[in-house]
Design a protein around this motif. Structure first.
Motif, PDB file in Angstrom:
ATOM      1  N   UNK A 292       0.815  -1.214   0.000  1.00 43.10           N
ATOM      2  CA  UNK A 292       0.000   0.000   0.000  1.00 43.10           C
ATOM      3  C   UNK A 292       0.852   1.268   0.000  1.00 43.10           C
TER       4      UNK A 292
ATOM      5  N   UNK B  67      -4.408   9.240  -3.898  1.00 50.25           N
ATOM      6  CA  UNK B  67      -4.925   7.875  -4.004  1.00 50.25           C
ATOM      7  C   UNK B  67      -4.018   6.945  -3.211  1.00 50.25           C
ATOM      8  N   UNK B  68      -4.640   6.049  -2.490  1.00 55.24           N
ATOM      9  CA  UNK B  68      -3.900   5.065  -1.697  1.00 55.24           C
ATOM     10  C   UNK B  68      -4.354   3.675  -2.108  1.00 55.24           C
ATOM     11  N   UNK B  69      -3.401   2.850  -2.422  1.00 58.76           N
ATOM     12  CA  UNK B  69      -3.747   1.479  -2.816  1.00 58.76           C
ATOM     13  C   UNK B  69      -2.485   0.620  -2.833  1.00 58.76           C
ATOM     14  N   UNK B  70      -2.676  -0.678  -2.743  1.00 57.38           N
ATOM     15  CA  UNK B  70      -1.596  -1.582  -3.112  1.00 57.38           C
ATOM     16  C   UNK B  70      -1.839  -1.988  -4.557  1.00 57.38           C
TER      17      UNK B  70
END
Lengths: 202, 207
Positions: free
Chosen positions: A80, A90-93
Protein backbone atom coordinates in the motif's frame (compact mmCIF):
# COMPACT_ATOMS: atom_id res chain seq x y z
CA UNK A 1 22.30 -28.00 -9.00
CA UNK A 2 20.33 -30.76 -7.38
CA UNK A 3 21.99 -34.22 -7.55
CA UNK A 4 19.05 -35.89 -9.24
CA UNK A 5 19.04 -33.26 -11.95
CA UNK A 6 22.79 -33.57 -12.51
CA UNK A 7 22.52 -37.36 -12.75
CA UNK A 8 19.61 -37.11 -15.17
CA UNK A 9 21.49 -34.78 -17.48
CA UNK A 10 24.63 -36.92 -17.40
CA UNK A 11 22.58 -40.04 -18.07
CA UNK A 12 20.91 -38.37 -20.99
CA UNK A 13 24.23 -37.29 -22.49
CA UNK A 14 25.80 -40.73 -22.00
CA UNK A 15 22.98 -42.67 -23.62
CA UNK A 16 22.77 -40.82 -26.88
CA UNK A 17 23.92 -42.57 -29.98
CA UNK A 18 27.61 -42.49 -30.68
CA UNK A 19 27.35 -41.47 -34.30
CA UNK A 20 26.34 -38.02 -35.26
CA UNK A 21 23.88 -37.46 -38.05
CA UNK A 22 23.65 -34.45 -40.27
CA UNK A 23 20.59 -32.38 -39.75
CA UNK A 24 19.52 -29.50 -41.94
CA UNK A 25 17.00 -27.78 -39.68
CA UNK A 26 15.79 -27.87 -36.17
CA UNK A 27 13.06 -26.60 -33.88
CA UNK A 28 13.51 -25.78 -30.26
CA UNK A 29 11.45 -24.94 -27.24
CA UNK A 30 13.09 -23.40 -24.21
CA UNK A 31 12.26 -22.10 -20.79
CA UNK A 32 13.35 -18.49 -20.68
CA UNK A 33 13.88 -16.87 -17.28
CA UNK A 34 14.61 -13.16 -17.67
CA UNK A 35 15.59 -10.12 -15.69
CA UNK A 36 14.64 -6.54 -16.58
CA UNK A 37 17.50 -4.07 -16.85
CA UNK A 38 15.66 -0.85 -17.58
CA UNK A 39 12.87 1.02 -15.75
CA UNK A 40 13.51 -1.11 -12.71
CA UNK A 41 11.55 1.28 -10.53
CA UNK A 42 8.47 -0.17 -12.24
CA UNK A 43 9.52 -3.83 -12.17
CA UNK A 44 12.90 -5.05 -11.00
CA UNK A 45 12.10 -8.68 -10.18
CA UNK A 46 13.32 -11.52 -12.35
CA UNK A 47 10.76 -13.80 -13.88
CA UNK A 48 10.61 -17.48 -14.68
CA UNK A 49 7.42 -17.05 -16.65
CA UNK A 50 8.88 -17.05 -20.11
CA UNK A 51 9.29 -19.42 -23.05
CA UNK A 52 10.77 -19.33 -26.49
CA UNK A 53 10.01 -21.20 -29.69
CA UNK A 54 12.49 -21.21 -32.53
CA UNK A 55 13.13 -22.64 -35.95
CA UNK A 56 16.47 -22.74 -37.72
CA UNK A 57 17.58 -23.92 -41.12
CA UNK A 58 21.23 -24.60 -41.72
CA UNK A 59 22.48 -22.49 -44.58
CA UNK A 60 25.98 -23.89 -44.33
CA UNK A 61 28.09 -25.76 -41.80
CA UNK A 62 28.56 -22.52 -39.90
CA UNK A 63 25.36 -20.57 -40.39
CA UNK A 64 21.73 -21.12 -39.51
CA UNK A 65 18.82 -18.76 -39.92
CA UNK A 66 15.20 -18.81 -38.89
CA UNK A 67 12.63 -17.21 -36.63
CA UNK A 68 12.03 -16.94 -32.91
CA UNK A 69 8.88 -16.31 -30.95
CA UNK A 70 9.17 -15.43 -27.30
CA UNK A 71 6.92 -14.37 -24.52
CA UNK A 72 7.51 -13.52 -20.92
CA UNK A 73 5.51 -12.09 -18.08
CA UNK A 74 7.16 -9.75 -15.60
CA UNK A 75 5.31 -8.84 -12.47
CA UNK A 76 5.84 -7.17 -9.15
CA UNK A 77 3.66 -6.46 -6.15
CA UNK A 78 3.83 -3.10 -4.38
CA UNK A 79 2.39 -2.78 -0.88
CA UNK A 80 0.00 0.00 0.00
CA UNK A 81 1.32 3.35 -1.16
CA UNK A 82 -0.11 6.87 -1.22
CA UNK A 83 0.27 8.98 -4.35
CA UNK A 84 -0.42 12.71 -4.39
CA UNK A 85 -1.14 14.60 -7.59
CA UNK A 86 -2.15 18.19 -6.89
CA UNK A 87 -5.40 18.09 -4.94
CA UNK A 88 -5.92 14.40 -5.67
CA UNK A 89 -4.62 11.61 -3.51
CA UNK A 90 -4.93 7.87 -4.00
CA UNK A 91 -3.90 5.07 -1.70
CA UNK A 92 -3.75 1.48 -2.82
CA UNK A 93 -1.60 -1.58 -3.11
CA UNK A 94 -1.02 -2.69 -6.66
CA UNK A 95 0.62 -5.05 -9.12
CA UNK A 96 2.67 -4.01 -12.11
CA UNK A 97 2.69 -6.46 -15.00
CA UNK A 98 4.43 -6.50 -18.37
CA UNK A 99 3.31 -9.13 -20.86
CA UNK A 100 6.05 -9.19 -23.46
CA UNK A 101 5.89 -10.88 -26.87
CA UNK A 102 8.68 -10.91 -29.42
CA UNK A 103 9.04 -12.09 -32.99
CA UNK A 104 12.43 -11.99 -34.65
CA UNK A 105 14.23 -13.12 -37.75
CA UNK A 106 17.35 -14.68 -36.34
CA UNK A 107 20.71 -15.97 -37.45
CA UNK A 108 23.35 -18.07 -35.76
CA UNK A 109 27.01 -18.53 -36.43
CA UNK A 110 28.52 -21.74 -35.13
CA UNK A 111 32.01 -21.27 -33.78
CA UNK A 112 34.94 -22.88 -35.66
CA UNK A 113 35.80 -25.08 -32.71
CA UNK A 114 32.35 -26.70 -32.73
CA UNK A 115 32.13 -30.47 -32.61
CA UNK A 116 29.35 -32.80 -33.66
CA UNK A 117 28.02 -32.92 -30.12
CA UNK A 118 28.84 -29.47 -28.85
CA UNK A 119 28.14 -26.50 -31.09
CA UNK A 120 28.76 -23.10 -29.47
CA UNK A 121 27.22 -20.22 -31.35
CA UNK A 122 26.66 -16.51 -31.40
CA UNK A 123 23.45 -15.17 -32.79
CA UNK A 124 21.39 -12.10 -33.50
CA UNK A 125 17.66 -11.64 -33.80
CA UNK A 126 15.94 -8.57 -35.21
CA UNK A 127 12.22 -8.00 -35.18
CA UNK A 128 9.32 -6.52 -33.27
CA UNK A 129 8.16 -6.64 -29.70
CA UNK A 130 4.69 -6.16 -28.29
CA UNK A 131 4.59 -5.12 -24.66
CA UNK A 132 1.32 -5.00 -22.75
CA UNK A 133 1.77 -2.94 -19.60
CA UNK A 134 -0.81 -3.49 -16.89
CA UNK A 135 -1.30 -2.00 -13.47
CA UNK A 136 -3.80 -3.88 -11.32
CA UNK A 137 -5.27 -2.36 -8.15
CA UNK A 138 -8.33 -3.79 -6.48
CA UNK A 139 -10.76 -4.50 -9.34
CA UNK A 140 -9.36 -1.69 -11.45
CA UNK A 141 -6.84 -1.86 -14.25
CA UNK A 142 -4.77 0.65 -16.17
CA UNK A 143 -3.04 -0.62 -19.25
CA UNK A 144 -1.04 0.40 -22.25
CA UNK A 145 -0.07 -1.63 -25.28
CA UNK A 146 2.92 -0.70 -27.39
CA UNK A 147 4.97 -2.06 -30.25
CA UNK A 148 8.65 -1.49 -30.69
CA UNK A 149 11.79 -2.61 -32.44
CA UNK A 150 13.46 -5.66 -30.93
CA UNK A 151 17.15 -6.57 -31.11
CA UNK A 152 18.45 -9.66 -29.40
CA UNK A 153 22.13 -10.72 -29.52
CA UNK A 154 22.87 -14.04 -27.89
CA UNK A 155 25.50 -16.65 -27.14
CA UNK A 156 24.79 -20.28 -26.53
CA UNK A 157 25.54 -23.88 -27.16
CA UNK A 158 23.62 -26.43 -29.19
CA UNK A 159 23.98 -30.06 -28.12
CA UNK A 160 22.89 -32.47 -30.87
CA UNK A 161 22.43 -35.88 -29.26
CA UNK A 162 22.96 -37.64 -32.54
CA UNK A 163 19.36 -38.58 -33.24
CA UNK A 164 16.26 -36.53 -33.53
CA UNK A 165 16.82 -34.75 -30.28
CA UNK A 166 19.17 -32.33 -28.73
CA UNK A 167 19.39 -29.61 -26.15
CA UNK A 168 20.36 -25.99 -26.06
CA UNK A 169 21.42 -23.42 -23.52
CA UNK A 170 21.85 -19.76 -24.31
CA UNK A 171 21.99 -16.29 -22.84
CA UNK A 172 20.70 -13.20 -24.57
CA UNK A 173 20.34 -9.49 -24.19
CA UNK A 174 17.10 -7.91 -25.33
CA UNK A 175 16.92 -4.35 -26.53
CA UNK A 176 13.47 -3.03 -27.28
CA UNK A 177 11.99 0.37 -28.06
CA UNK A 178 8.53 -0.71 -26.88
CA UNK A 179 8.16 2.16 -24.45
CA UNK A 180 5.04 3.20 -22.61
CA UNK A 181 4.56 6.93 -22.32
CA UNK A 182 1.47 6.32 -20.21
CA UNK A 183 3.52 4.62 -17.50
CA UNK A 184 6.72 6.59 -18.14
CA UNK A 185 8.44 3.46 -19.35
CA UNK A 186 11.16 4.38 -21.84
CA UNK A 187 12.13 1.20 -23.61
CA UNK A 188 12.49 -2.30 -22.35
CA UNK A 189 15.85 -3.99 -21.98
CA UNK A 190 16.48 -7.29 -20.29
CA UNK A 191 18.76 -10.27 -20.12
CA UNK A 192 17.47 -13.78 -20.42
CA UNK A 193 18.56 -17.37 -20.36
CA UNK A 194 17.31 -20.31 -22.36
CA UNK A 195 17.35 -23.97 -21.48
CA UNK A 196 15.40 -26.38 -23.56
CA UNK A 197 14.98 -29.17 -26.01
CA UNK A 198 15.82 -29.26 -29.71
CA UNK A 199 14.18 -31.40 -32.33
CA UNK A 200 16.33 -32.06 -35.39
CA UNK A 201 14.96 -32.67 -38.83
CA UNK A 202 16.84 -34.36 -41.67
CA UNK B 1 8.88 -40.54 -32.22
CA UNK B 2 5.13 -40.55 -32.66
CA UNK B 3 4.74 -40.33 -28.91
CA UNK B 4 7.14 -37.44 -28.78
CA UNK B 5 5.23 -35.66 -31.49
CA UNK B 6 2.26 -35.80 -29.21
CA UNK B 7 4.06 -35.08 -25.96
CA UNK B 8 5.84 -31.98 -27.17
CA UNK B 9 2.70 -30.11 -28.27
CA UNK B 10 0.98 -31.12 -25.06
CA UNK B 11 3.85 -29.77 -23.00
CA UNK B 12 3.76 -26.61 -25.07
CA UNK B 13 0.05 -26.14 -24.51
CA UNK B 14 0.44 -26.68 -20.78
CA UNK B 15 3.23 -24.18 -20.57
CA UNK B 16 1.34 -21.71 -22.74
CA UNK B 17 -1.78 -21.96 -20.63
CA UNK B 18 0.29 -21.47 -17.50
CA UNK B 19 2.54 -18.76 -18.70
CA UNK B 20 0.36 -16.71 -21.00
CA UNK B 21 -0.77 -13.58 -19.24
CA UNK B 22 -1.09 -14.78 -15.68
CA UNK B 23 -3.17 -12.52 -13.46
CA UNK B 24 -2.56 -11.26 -9.94
CA UNK B 25 -4.00 -13.11 -6.99
CA UNK B 26 -7.64 -12.00 -6.69
CA UNK B 27 -7.69 -12.26 -2.93
CA UNK B 28 -4.63 -10.08 -2.65
CA UNK B 29 -6.19 -7.55 -4.98
CA UNK B 30 -9.42 -7.05 -3.09
CA UNK B 31 -8.29 -7.29 0.51
CA UNK B 32 -7.91 -3.50 0.69
CA UNK B 33 -10.00 -0.75 -0.82
CA UNK B 34 -8.62 1.83 -3.16
CA UNK B 35 -8.95 5.18 -1.41
CA UNK B 36 -9.19 8.26 -3.61
CA UNK B 37 -9.72 11.76 -2.26
CA UNK B 38 -9.91 15.19 -3.84
CA UNK B 39 -10.66 18.67 -2.56
CA UNK B 40 -11.42 22.19 -3.67
CA UNK B 41 -8.21 24.12 -3.27
CA UNK B 42 -10.20 27.35 -2.84
CA UNK B 43 -12.03 26.02 0.19
CA UNK B 44 -10.99 27.29 3.62
CA UNK B 45 -11.65 24.23 5.74
CA UNK B 46 -10.95 26.18 8.91
CA UNK B 47 -13.85 28.55 8.25
CA UNK B 48 -16.56 25.95 8.81
CA UNK B 49 -17.83 24.84 12.19
CA UNK B 50 -20.98 22.76 11.88
CA UNK B 51 -22.09 19.97 9.63
CA UNK B 52 -25.17 17.87 9.04
CA UNK B 53 -25.17 14.18 8.18
CA UNK B 54 -28.04 11.72 8.22
CA UNK B 55 -27.18 9.36 11.00
CA UNK B 56 -28.16 5.86 9.92
CA UNK B 57 -28.79 6.15 6.22
CA UNK B 58 -26.71 6.11 3.09
CA UNK B 59 -27.96 6.15 -0.46
CA UNK B 60 -27.45 3.68 -3.24
CA UNK B 61 -27.33 5.10 -6.74
CA UNK B 62 -27.32 2.67 -9.64
CA UNK B 63 -27.10 2.80 -13.39
CA UNK B 64 -29.83 0.14 -13.46
CA UNK B 65 -33.30 1.73 -13.65
CA UNK B 66 -35.30 1.24 -10.50
CA UNK B 67 -32.34 -0.01 -8.53
CA UNK B 68 -31.77 3.20 -6.60
CA UNK B 69 -32.55 2.78 -2.96
CA UNK B 70 -31.61 3.81 0.55
CA UNK B 71 -29.38 1.63 2.71
CA UNK B 72 -30.63 1.79 6.25
CA UNK B 73 -29.65 -0.05 9.35
CA UNK B 74 -27.00 -1.18 11.72
CA UNK B 75 -25.17 -3.63 9.44
CA UNK B 76 -23.53 -1.18 7.11
CA UNK B 77 -24.99 2.31 7.09
CA UNK B 78 -24.68 2.93 10.82
CA UNK B 79 -21.01 1.95 11.25
CA UNK B 80 -20.09 3.84 8.06
CA UNK B 81 -21.81 7.03 9.18
CA UNK B 82 -20.43 6.68 12.72
CA UNK B 83 -16.88 6.36 11.40
CA UNK B 84 -17.20 9.44 9.20
CA UNK B 85 -18.71 11.50 12.00
CA UNK B 86 -16.07 10.35 14.46
CA UNK B 87 -13.35 11.68 12.16
CA UNK B 88 -15.17 14.95 11.48
CA UNK B 89 -15.70 15.52 15.19
CA UNK B 90 -12.04 14.76 15.86
CA UNK B 91 -11.13 17.42 13.29
CA UNK B 92 -13.09 20.02 15.24
CA UNK B 93 -16.41 20.06 13.38
CA UNK B 94 -19.71 19.85 15.21
CA UNK B 95 -22.70 17.78 14.19
CA UNK B 96 -26.01 19.68 14.16
CA UNK B 97 -29.53 19.14 12.84
CA UNK B 98 -30.36 20.34 9.38
CA UNK B 99 -32.70 23.05 10.70
CA UNK B 100 -29.78 24.60 12.58
CA UNK B 101 -28.28 25.96 9.36
CA UNK B 102 -25.11 23.83 9.21
CA UNK B 103 -22.04 25.13 7.38
CA UNK B 104 -21.49 21.78 5.72
CA UNK B 105 -23.54 18.83 4.55
CA UNK B 106 -21.94 15.42 4.46
CA UNK B 107 -23.30 12.80 2.10
CA UNK B 108 -22.41 9.15 1.84
CA UNK B 109 -23.74 6.89 -0.85
CA UNK B 110 -22.82 3.81 -2.80
CA UNK B 111 -22.46 4.35 -6.51
CA UNK B 112 -23.33 1.06 -8.14
CA UNK B 113 -22.42 0.12 -11.68
CA UNK B 114 -24.31 -2.92 -12.84
CA UNK B 115 -22.93 -4.67 -15.90
CA UNK B 116 -24.84 -7.36 -17.71
CA UNK B 117 -23.57 -9.62 -20.45
CA UNK B 118 -25.38 -12.21 -22.48
CA UNK B 119 -23.79 -15.13 -24.26
CA UNK B 120 -25.33 -17.60 -26.65
CA UNK B 121 -24.35 -21.06 -25.51
CA UNK B 122 -24.47 -23.92 -27.96
CA UNK B 123 -25.03 -27.30 -26.33
CA UNK B 124 -23.06 -30.39 -27.35
CA UNK B 125 -24.37 -31.80 -30.60
CA UNK B 126 -25.13 -28.44 -32.11
CA UNK B 127 -22.96 -27.12 -34.87
CA UNK B 128 -23.00 -23.64 -36.17
CA UNK B 129 -24.54 -23.62 -39.67
CA UNK B 130 -22.10 -22.68 -42.35
CA UNK B 131 -19.14 -24.62 -41.06
CA UNK B 132 -19.93 -27.73 -43.05
CA UNK B 133 -21.27 -29.79 -40.18
CA UNK B 134 -24.81 -30.31 -39.02
CA UNK B 135 -25.72 -32.42 -36.11
CA UNK B 136 -28.21 -35.19 -36.50
CA UNK B 137 -29.97 -33.82 -33.47
CA UNK B 138 -30.77 -30.18 -33.24
CA UNK B 139 -30.47 -28.38 -29.94
CA UNK B 140 -31.29 -24.69 -29.98
CA UNK B 141 -28.79 -22.39 -28.30
CA UNK B 142 -29.77 -20.86 -25.03
CA UNK B 143 -28.93 -17.50 -23.60
CA UNK B 144 -26.78 -17.30 -20.54
CA UNK B 145 -26.75 -14.06 -18.62
CA UNK B 146 -23.85 -12.86 -16.54
CA UNK B 147 -23.98 -9.90 -14.26
CA UNK B 148 -21.48 -8.29 -12.01
CA UNK B 149 -21.53 -5.25 -9.86
CA UNK B 150 -18.88 -2.71 -9.23
CA UNK B 151 -19.36 0.02 -6.75
CA UNK B 152 -17.68 2.70 -4.74
CA UNK B 153 -18.68 4.32 -1.49
CA UNK B 154 -18.69 8.06 -2.12
CA UNK B 155 -18.37 10.54 0.72
CA UNK B 156 -18.93 14.20 -0.10
CA UNK B 157 -18.56 17.32 1.99
CA UNK B 158 -20.73 20.11 0.59
CA UNK B 159 -20.34 23.79 1.35
CA UNK B 160 -23.70 25.15 2.56
CA UNK B 161 -22.15 28.30 3.96
CA UNK B 162 -21.44 29.82 0.58
CA UNK B 163 -24.51 28.99 -1.47
CA UNK B 164 -24.57 31.05 -4.64
CA UNK B 165 -27.50 33.33 -5.50
CA UNK B 166 -28.48 30.68 -8.03
CA UNK B 167 -28.74 28.17 -5.16
CA UNK B 168 -25.64 26.30 -6.26
CA UNK B 169 -23.42 24.56 -3.77
CA UNK B 170 -19.86 23.33 -4.08
CA UNK B 171 -18.51 19.92 -3.16
CA UNK B 172 -15.30 20.82 -1.34
CA UNK B 173 -14.12 17.33 -0.43
CA UNK B 174 -14.85 13.95 -1.93
CA UNK B 175 -13.69 10.43 -1.16
CA UNK B 176 -14.18 7.36 -3.33
CA UNK B 177 -13.64 4.02 -1.60
CA UNK B 178 -13.92 0.75 -3.44
CA UNK B 179 -14.70 -1.70 -4.63
CA UNK B 180 -17.51 -2.39 -2.20
CA UNK B 181 -18.92 -5.33 -4.15
CA UNK B 182 -15.68 -7.31 -4.26
CA UNK B 183 -14.46 -7.00 -0.70
CA UNK B 184 -13.50 -9.82 1.61
CA UNK B 185 -14.86 -8.07 4.69
CA UNK B 186 -17.10 -5.23 3.61
CA UNK B 187 -17.65 -3.43 6.89
CA UNK B 188 -14.09 -3.62 8.19
CA UNK B 189 -12.54 -2.70 4.85
CA UNK B 190 -14.91 0.23 4.56
CA UNK B 191 -14.03 1.48 8.03
CA UNK B 192 -10.31 1.10 7.31
CA UNK B 193 -10.77 2.99 4.06
CA UNK B 194 -12.60 5.82 5.79
CA UNK B 195 -9.70 6.05 8.26
CA UNK B 196 -7.28 6.24 5.34
CA UNK B 197 -9.38 8.86 3.54
CA UNK B 198 -9.15 11.19 6.52
CA UNK B 199 -5.52 10.34 7.15
CA UNK B 200 -4.55 11.42 3.64
CA UNK B 201 -6.69 14.58 3.96
CA UNK B 202 -4.91 16.43 6.75
CA UNK B 203 -6.25 19.74 5.38
CA UNK B 204 -9.80 18.70 6.31
CA UNK B 205 -9.73 20.25 9.77
CA UNK B 206 -10.73 23.33 11.69
CA UNK B 207 -7.25 23.70 13.21
Amino acid sequence: MKPWLTCSLLLLLCTVSGVAQDFDRYFYFTWMPSMPLSNTDWIDESTGKGVRFGYRKLISDKFAAGIDYTWATYDQYYPTTTFVDGTRTITTDYFNYVYSYGLTVSGQYFMPFSTERVMPFVGLGLGAQLNRYFQYYNIYTDDDQVWGFLGRPEVGVLFPFGGKWGATVAAHYTFSTAKSEYFGYDGFNSIGFNVGVVMMSY
Amino acid sequence: MNALKVILPVVCVVVISWGCEPQPDDLKLVDEFVVFTNYDQNADFGSYLTYYMREDTIGLVSNYPGDDTIVVGSDYARPVVDQIMTHLNARGYQSVDFDESPDLAVKAYVLKDLNIFQDYVYPPGYYYPGYGYYSYYYYPPYVQTYAYNTGVLVVEVIDLKNITPQNQVAVIWTAHLGDVFSSLNLVQQTLDAIDQAFQQSAYLTRQ
